[in-house]
Scaffold this active site. Structure first.
Site, PDB file in Angstrom:
ATOM      1  N   ASP A 142      94.793  30.275  72.847  1.00 23.52           N
ATOM      2  CA  ASP A 142      94.325  29.452  71.730  1.00 23.52           C
ATOM      3  C   ASP A 142      94.888  28.041  71.867  1.00 23.52           C
ATOM      4  O   ASP A 142      94.164  27.043  71.763  1.00 23.52           O
ATOM      5  CB  ASP A 142      94.784  30.089  70.414  1.00 23.52           C
ATOM      6  CG  ASP A 142      94.347  29.299  69.197  1.00 23.52           C
ATOM      7  OD1 ASP A 142      93.170  28.892  69.156  1.00 23.52           O
ATOM      8  OD2 ASP A 142      95.184  29.065  68.310  1.00 23.52           O
TER       9      ASP A 142
ATOM     10  N   ASP B 275      92.919  24.345  73.390  1.00 24.28           N
ATOM     11  CA  ASP B 275      92.793  23.084  72.639  1.00 24.28           C
ATOM     12  C   ASP B 275      93.350  21.933  73.475  1.00 24.28           C
ATOM     13  O   ASP B 275      92.783  20.837  73.506  1.00 24.28           O
ATOM     14  CB  ASP B 275      93.558  23.150  71.303  1.00 24.28           C
ATOM     15  CG  ASP B 275      92.658  23.556  70.141  1.00 24.28           C
ATOM     16  OD1 ASP B 275      91.672  24.273  70.393  1.00 24.28           O
ATOM     17  OD2 ASP B 275      92.949  23.168  68.991  1.00 24.28           O
TER      18      ASP B 275
ATOM     19  N   ASP C 227     104.834  27.536  78.718  1.00 24.90           N
ATOM     20  CA  ASP C 227     105.279  26.179  78.349  1.00 24.90           C
ATOM     21  C   ASP C 227     105.184  25.237  79.554  1.00 24.90           C
ATOM     22  O   ASP C 227     104.683  24.107  79.445  1.00 24.90           O
ATOM     23  CB  ASP C 227     106.703  26.196  77.746  1.00 24.90           C
ATOM     24  CG  ASP C 227     107.735  26.883  78.629  1.00 24.90           C
ATOM     25  OD1 ASP C 227     107.348  27.600  79.579  1.00 24.90           O
ATOM     26  OD2 ASP C 227     108.949  26.705  78.373  1.00 24.90           O
TER      27      ASP C 227
ATOM     28  N   TYR D  87      97.609  38.205  67.408  1.00 31.36           N
ATOM     29  CA  TYR D  87      96.524  38.064  66.439  1.00 31.36           C
ATOM     30  C   TYR D  87      96.250  39.372  65.701  1.00 31.36           C
ATOM     31  O   TYR D  87      95.765  39.357  64.563  1.00 31.36           O
ATOM     32  CB  TYR D  87      95.229  37.619  67.141  1.00 31.36           C
ATOM     33  CG  TYR D  87      95.062  36.124  67.231  1.00 31.36           C
ATOM     34  CD1 TYR D  87      95.974  35.350  67.925  1.00 31.36           C
ATOM     35  CD2 TYR D  87      93.972  35.493  66.642  1.00 31.36           C
ATOM     36  CE1 TYR D  87      95.815  33.982  68.025  1.00 31.36           C
ATOM     37  CE2 TYR D  87      93.800  34.128  66.733  1.00 31.36           C
ATOM     38  CZ  TYR D  87      94.723  33.373  67.424  1.00 31.36           C
ATOM     39  OH  TYR D  87      94.558  32.014  67.512  1.00 31.36           O
TER      40      TYR D  87
ATOM     41  N   LYS E 181     105.196  34.303  78.871  1.00 33.34           N
ATOM     42  CA  LYS E 181     106.599  33.913  78.722  1.00 33.34           C
ATOM     43  C   LYS E 181     107.442  35.120  79.115  1.00 33.34           C
ATOM     44  O   LYS E 181     108.135  35.732  78.279  1.00 33.34           O
ATOM     45  CB  LYS E 181     106.882  33.481  77.274  1.00 33.34           C
ATOM     46  CG  LYS E 181     106.333  32.094  76.932  1.00 33.34           C
ATOM     47  CD  LYS E 181     107.193  30.952  77.453  1.00 33.34           C
ATOM     48  CE  LYS E 181     108.471  30.832  76.649  1.00 33.34           C
ATOM     49  NZ  LYS E 181     109.338  29.727  77.205  1.00 33.34           N
TER      50      LYS E 181
HETATM   51  C1  IPM Z   1      89.656  29.422  68.154  1.00 30.85           C
HETATM   52  C2  IPM Z   1      90.044  29.182  66.709  1.00 30.85           C
HETATM   53  C3  IPM Z   1      90.262  30.538  66.039  1.00 30.85           C
HETATM   54  C4  IPM Z   1      91.439  31.202  66.708  1.00 30.85           C
HETATM   55  C5  IPM Z   1      90.432  30.481  64.515  1.00 30.85           C
HETATM   56  C6  IPM Z   1      89.292  29.778  63.827  1.00 30.85           C
HETATM   57  C7  IPM Z   1      90.603  31.872  63.937  1.00 30.85           C
HETATM   58  O1  IPM Z   1      91.168  28.370  66.651  1.00 30.85           O
HETATM   59  O2  IPM Z   1      88.647  30.101  68.392  1.00 30.85           O
HETATM   60  O3  IPM Z   1      90.335  28.903  69.029  1.00 30.85           O
HETATM   61  O4  IPM Z   1      92.600  30.961  66.339  1.00 30.85           O
HETATM   62  O5  IPM Z   1      91.202  31.994  67.610  1.00 30.85           O
HETATM   63 MG    MG Z   2      91.780  27.593  68.530  1.00 31.81          MG
END
Ligand code: IPM
Ligand code: MG
Length: 371
Positions: A249, A253, A225, A142, A192
């Site tokens: 990240d 999700d 993975d 990042y 990884k």
């Molecule tokens: C998160 C989001 C952020 C990230 C974006 C909005 C920059 O996806 O907080 O998970 O990638 O960290």
């Molecule tokens: Mg995210």
């Protein structure tokens, strides 16, 4: 006397809607539980671009750095998609994380009993799930340099750099081990190491921190993975997962959907201790700005409300009041009240954002009456 300072940055899309409900919850704790906060509100993301031309004004950055805790809604939306990279709404959030040095991002994935059927996974796989992903938040691909789009040999090349120092790995590892000590004392570290040197170093440093300081915690390592595969195959094998910025990240999700909806997941981003003894902290739902439903009163405010519960627990040492709020949310769900994102099955009461806020407030009141 005004209490600790809270800065609310509602941001874009559904951010203002879910933060409005969170604000009502904050006010409830002030009037009914004597937890007064000095609340200020400011702009971030597209809203800040529209007002100031930048995704985070310097004055807002300074206010965030000085606040006892920051509560953020969401950033981004199609209106700002065409802007040059450095001026996109997301840069405002990334600047907050970086300049507040919020290196440990705690993303709990808890499956509320009433929602076990809302997940796309089988209820028997996810019922009772309670894991936390600790995502490194201030480094890795990042922020690594060199980065950019350059021209080489007549064509463009996109470049990003994955980079981790030993110190950056060690401090997030410590945060994960310390958290595991308050839970089931198990940490799984994901990288990884089979293809990336940064992963090799990650594994080595996490193991060394463990051996020297946290030998009482069970540590395992997994390639990220394989970790993703295990998270959908048998998620309850995990307690605390520690991983880097990008894997965190993605995996968070994924973990969100185990719980039924990304509209349920809160997060805490924690940094170093401040002079007043508090830890620098920003709390935000894991979900984004959801432009498709923004402004229509449909969004689920529970992730934002549960993020405030995390603030009560981690910034203000009020785990008791945090649990009170989490129990109220649990009762709302048990009563069958559902925003659209949770309405997987019939026989439920569909509500909008404000009605969900009403329901949480009603359960908080009912909880007081019950003693
Ligand atoms: C998160 C989001 C952020 C990230 C974006 C909005 C920059 O996806 O907080 O998970 O990638 O960290
Ligand atoms: Mg995210």
């Amino acid at each position: 006397m005004p209490g600790p300072s809270l800065l609310i940055l509602a941001g874009d899309g559904i951010g203002p809607e879910v933060m409005a409900e969170t604000r009502r919850v904050i006010d409830w704790f002030a009037s009914r539980r004597g937890l007064a906060f000095a609340v200020a509100e400011d702009l971030v993301g597209g809203a800040a671009i529209d007002a100031h031309g930048v995704p985070l004004a310097d004055a807002t950055m300074a206010a965030a750095a000085a606040a006892d805790a920051v509560l953020l809604g969401a950033v981004g939306g199609p209106k700002w998609d065409a802007l040059p990279f450095a001026r996109k709404p997301e840069r405002g959030l990334l600047r907050l994380r970086k300049e507040m040095d919020l290196f440990a991002n705690l993303r709990p994935a808890v499956c509320f009993a009433a929602l076990a059927e809302a997940s796309t996974l089988k209820p028997e796989v996810i019922a009772g799930l309670d894991i936390v992903i600790v995502r490194e938040l201030t480094s890795g691909v990042y922020f690594g340099t060199p980065r950019g789009i350059v021209t080489e040999g007549g064509e463009r090349v996109g470049i990003n750099t994955q980079r981790y120092s030993e110190g950056e790995i060690a401090r997030v590892a410590r945060a994960a081990f310390a958290l595991a000590r308050q839970r089931s004392r198990r940490v799984c570290s994901m990288e990884k190491a089979n293809v990336m040197e940064s992963g090799v170093l990650w594994r080595e440093v996490v193991q060394a921190v463990h051996d020297a300081e946290f030998a009482d915690v069970a540590l395992s390592h997994m390639y990220a993975d394989a970790g993703a595969m295990q998270l959908v195959r048998a998620p309850r094998q995990f307690d605390v997962i520690v991983t880097d910025n990008l894997f965190g990240d993605i995996l968070s999700d994924l973990a969100a959907m185990l719980t039924g909806s990304i509209g349920m997941l809160p997060s805490a981003s924690l940094g170093a201790r401040m002079a007043n003894g508090r830890t620098k902290a920003l709390y935000e739902p894991v979900h984004g700005s959801a432009p498709d439903i923004a402004g229509r009163g449909l969004a689920n405010p529970l992730a934002a409300i549960l993020s405030f519960a995390m603030a009560l627990r981690y910034s203000f040492d009020r785990g008791d009041e945090a649990s009170r709020l989490e129990r109220a949310v649990e009762r709302v769900l048990a009563a069958g009240i559902r925003t659209g994102d949770l309405l997987a099955l019939g026989g439920r009461t569909p509500v909008g954002t404000a009605a969900m806020g009403d329901a949480v407030l009603a359960e908080l009141e009912a909880g007081l009456a019950a003693g």
